[in-house]
Design an enzyme around this catalytic site. Structure first.
Site, PDB file in Angstrom:
ATOM      1  N   SER A   1       0.456  -1.400   0.042  1.00  0.00           N
ATOM      2  CA  SER A   1       0.188   0.151   0.858  1.00  0.00           C
ATOM      3  C   SER A   1       0.664   1.645   0.264  1.00  0.00           C
ATOM      4  CB  SER A   1      -0.591   0.198   1.562  1.00  0.00           C
ATOM      5  OG  SER A   1      -1.458   1.341   1.641  1.00  0.00           O
TER       6      SER A   1
ATOM      7  N   TYR B   1      -1.290  -1.089   9.803  1.00  0.00           N
ATOM      8  CA  TYR B   1      -2.259  -0.795   8.817  1.00  0.00           C
ATOM      9  C   TYR B   1      -0.752  -0.565   8.050  1.00  0.00           C
ATOM     10  CZ  TYR B   1      -3.492  -1.336   4.066  1.00  0.00           C
ATOM     11  OH  TYR B   1      -3.203  -1.724   2.733  1.00  0.00           O
TER      12      TYR B   1
HETATM   13  N1  LIG Z   1      -8.840  -1.986  -0.794  1.00  0.00           N
HETATM   14  C1  LIG Z   1      -8.326  -1.320  -0.782  1.00  0.00           C
HETATM   15  O1  LIG Z   1      -8.696  -0.597  -1.131  1.00  0.00           O
HETATM   16  C2  LIG Z   1      -6.781  -1.947  -0.754  1.00  0.00           C
HETATM   17  C3  LIG Z   1      -5.718  -0.250  -0.936  1.00  0.00           C
HETATM   18  C4  LIG Z   1      -4.306  -1.182  -1.411  1.00  0.00           C
HETATM   19  C5  LIG Z   1      -4.363  -2.546  -0.655  1.00  0.00           C
HETATM   20  N2  LIG Z   1      -5.133  -3.582  -0.122  1.00  0.00           N
HETATM   21  C6  LIG Z   1      -4.706  -4.935  -0.863  1.00  0.00           C
HETATM   22  O2  LIG Z   1      -4.580  -5.485  -0.480  1.00  0.00           O
HETATM   23  C7  LIG Z   1      -5.268  -6.431  -0.635  1.00  0.00           C
HETATM   24  C8  LIG Z   1      -6.478  -8.082  -0.869  1.00  0.00           C
HETATM   25  O3  LIG Z   1      -7.161  -6.410   0.190  1.00  0.00           O
HETATM   26  P1  LIG Z   1      -9.052  -6.345   0.198  1.00  0.00           P
HETATM   27  O4  LIG Z   1      -9.192  -4.686   0.153  1.00  0.00           O
HETATM   28  O5  LIG Z   1      -9.690  -7.371  -1.136  1.00  0.00           O
HETATM   29  O6  LIG Z   1      -9.848  -6.881   1.126  1.00  0.00           O
HETATM   30  P2  LIG Z   1     -11.521  -7.849   1.531  1.00  0.00           P
HETATM   31  O7  LIG Z   1     -11.922  -7.513   0.653  1.00  0.00           O
HETATM   32  O8  LIG Z   1     -11.298  -8.142   2.802  1.00  0.00           O
HETATM   33  O9  LIG Z   1     -10.300  -9.491   1.381  1.00  0.00           O
HETATM   34  C9  LIG Z   1      -9.099  -9.571   2.185  1.00  0.00           C
HETATM   35  C10 LIG Z   1      -8.845 -11.231   1.645  1.00  0.00           C
HETATM   36  O10 LIG Z   1      -7.608 -11.526   2.107  1.00  0.00           O
HETATM   37  C11 LIG Z   1      -7.995 -12.872   2.994  1.00  0.00           C
HETATM   38  N3  LIG Z   1      -7.136 -13.269   4.012  1.00  0.00           N
HETATM   39  C12 LIG Z   1      -7.410 -12.587   6.401  1.00  0.00           C
HETATM   40  N4  LIG Z   1      -6.822 -13.309   6.122  1.00  0.00           N
HETATM   41  C13 LIG Z   1      -6.328 -13.969   5.894  1.00  0.00           C
HETATM   42  C14 LIG Z   1      -5.248 -14.997   6.101  1.00  0.00           C
HETATM   43  N5  LIG Z   1      -4.411 -15.108   7.241  1.00  0.00           N
HETATM   44  N6  LIG Z   1      -5.087 -16.281   5.110  1.00  0.00           N
HETATM   45  C15 LIG Z   1      -5.136 -16.417   4.469  1.00  0.00           C
HETATM   46  N7  LIG Z   1      -6.486 -15.255   3.466  1.00  0.00           N
HETATM   47  C16 LIG Z   1      -6.565 -14.008   4.467  1.00  0.00           C
HETATM   48  C17 LIG Z   1     -10.086 -12.924   3.064  1.00  0.00           C
HETATM   49  O11 LIG Z   1     -10.301 -13.669   3.290  1.00  0.00           O
HETATM   50  P3  LIG Z   1     -11.649 -14.268   4.228  1.00  0.00           P
HETATM   51  O12 LIG Z   1     -12.771 -14.353   4.013  1.00  0.00           O
HETATM   52  O13 LIG Z   1     -11.065 -14.939   4.643  1.00  0.00           O
HETATM   53  O14 LIG Z   1     -11.913 -13.078   5.752  1.00  0.00           O
HETATM   54  C18 LIG Z   1      -9.808 -12.212   2.032  1.00  0.00           C
HETATM   55  O15 LIG Z   1      -9.964 -13.594   0.825  1.00  0.00           O
HETATM   56  C19 LIG Z   1      -4.708  -6.392   1.363  1.00  0.00           C
HETATM   57  O16 LIG Z   1      -3.015  -7.588   1.400  1.00  0.00           O
HETATM   58  C20 LIG Z   1      -4.814  -5.518   0.983  1.00  0.00           C
HETATM   59  O17 LIG Z   1      -3.825  -4.492   2.243  1.00  0.00           O
HETATM   60  C21 LIG Z   1      -5.764  -3.670  -0.122  1.00  0.00           C
END
Ligand SMILES: NC(=O)c1ccc[n+]([C@@H]2O[C@H](COP(=O)([O-])OP(=O)(O)OC[C@H]3O[C@@H](n4cnc5c(N)ncnc54)[C@H](OP(=O)(O)O)[C@@H]3O)[C@@H](O)[C@H]2O)c1
Length: 238
Positions: A139, A162
């Site tokens: 990020s 974070y």
């Molecule tokens: N959304 C944004 O604006 C944004 C911006 C920059 C970076 N990111 C990064 O992008 C990535 C994905 O984010 P997202 O927005 O798609 O989040 P999200 O919708 O909350 O999805 C997160 C995913 O990670 C899984 N997860 C959590 N803990 C885990 C573990 N211990 N082992 C395996 N899987 C696990 C969750 O599984 P469950 O369904 O089982 O909980 C879910 O599938 C993250 O690394 C986040 O920091 C996001």
């Protein structure tokens, strides 16, 4: 030509699921990692129904046994993987009733230790590939360079635990880049930008746009490029 094989963690929803879909649409055989295999199978079916080569696998990145069991299965079935997308991640800054220390420990467990565990165990499979890449979903909120720029659009977003976890991940990316170079494995950090997922309460841009930077580095052909931190506008300062 053999199909490339990719593994995406945290892929039952959000950015991970969209990454799986886009890689499969590019002709990659994709393993959709999900903590809850049933959720993973439901997500995978939506893509299999479109004819995409996707399969759900159980993967909790905080669980040593889950990761090592998956390595064993992948080794027996494929003998290698070409692309690892370390996407699983959480943010606890807005979680009520947690101390800062608890938020730090919980977030680091997934975003830092979980990602390092994945990387360490998957190296044995990646080094069997002729074009191995690890793409870590980081990020820009972790960027010290941007944080010190008063004109930066996200300067008012305060997510200290974070940001600390992704800064630690970035430090790991720099180290892994050097460590894995001799094995021919390229390593990247990317930021998808503010993206509409469950994690953000569906604020931000569509996942299909956000994941383009992940796909770009996952499928990069130029073997001279490694150790980058980028979003879709270009290089981000560490
Ligand atoms: N959304 C944004 O604006 C944004 C911006 C920059 C970076 N990111 C990064 O992008 C990535 C994905 O984010 P997202 O927005 O798609 O989040 P999200 O919708 O909350 O999805 C997160 C995913 O990670 C899984 N997860 C959590 N803990 C885990 C573990 N211990 N082992 C395996 N899987 C696990 C969750 O599984 P469950 O369904 O089982 O909980 C879910 O599938 C993250 O690394 C986040 O920091 C996001």
């Amino acid at each position: 030509m053999d199909k490339k094989i990719a593994l995406v963690s945290g892929a039952n929803r959000g950015i991970g699921l969209a990454t799986v879909a886009a890689l499969a649409e590019k002709g990659v055989q994709v393993l959709l990692g999900a903590r809850d295999l049933e959720k993973g199978k439901v997500a995978a079916k939506t893509l299999q129904d479109k004819g995409l080569d996707v399969e759900a696998v159980q993967l909790d990145t905080t669980d040593e046994a889950s990761v090592t069991a998956l390595v064993k299965t992948l080794d027996e079935r494929f003998g290698k993987i070409d692309i690892l997308v370390n996407n699983a991640g959480i943010a606890l800054d807005y979680a009520p009733d947690m101390t800062t220390a608890e938020k730090l420990m919980g977030t680091f467990d997934v975003n830092v230790a979980g990602t390092a565990r994945m990387t360490d165990h998957m190296v044995a499979l990646l080094e069997k590939s002729d074009h191995a890449r690890i793409v870590n979903v980081s990020s820009a909120l972790a960027s010290f360079g941007l944080r010190h720029d008063p004109s930066w659009i996200y300067k008012d977003i305060k997510m200290p635990t974070y940001a600390a976890s992704k800064a630690a991940l970035n430090a790991m990316i720099v180290s892994y880049t050097e460590e894995l170079a001799e094995k021919g494995i390229k390593v990247h950090g990317v930021c998808p930008g503010l993206t509409a997922t469950e994690a953000t309460g569906y604020q931000g841009r569509p996942v299909e746009e956000a994941i383009q930077v992940i796909i770009k580095f996952a499928l990069l052909v130029d073997a001279s490029i490694t150790g980058t931190f980028e979003n879709d506008e270009g290089t981000i300062p560490w």
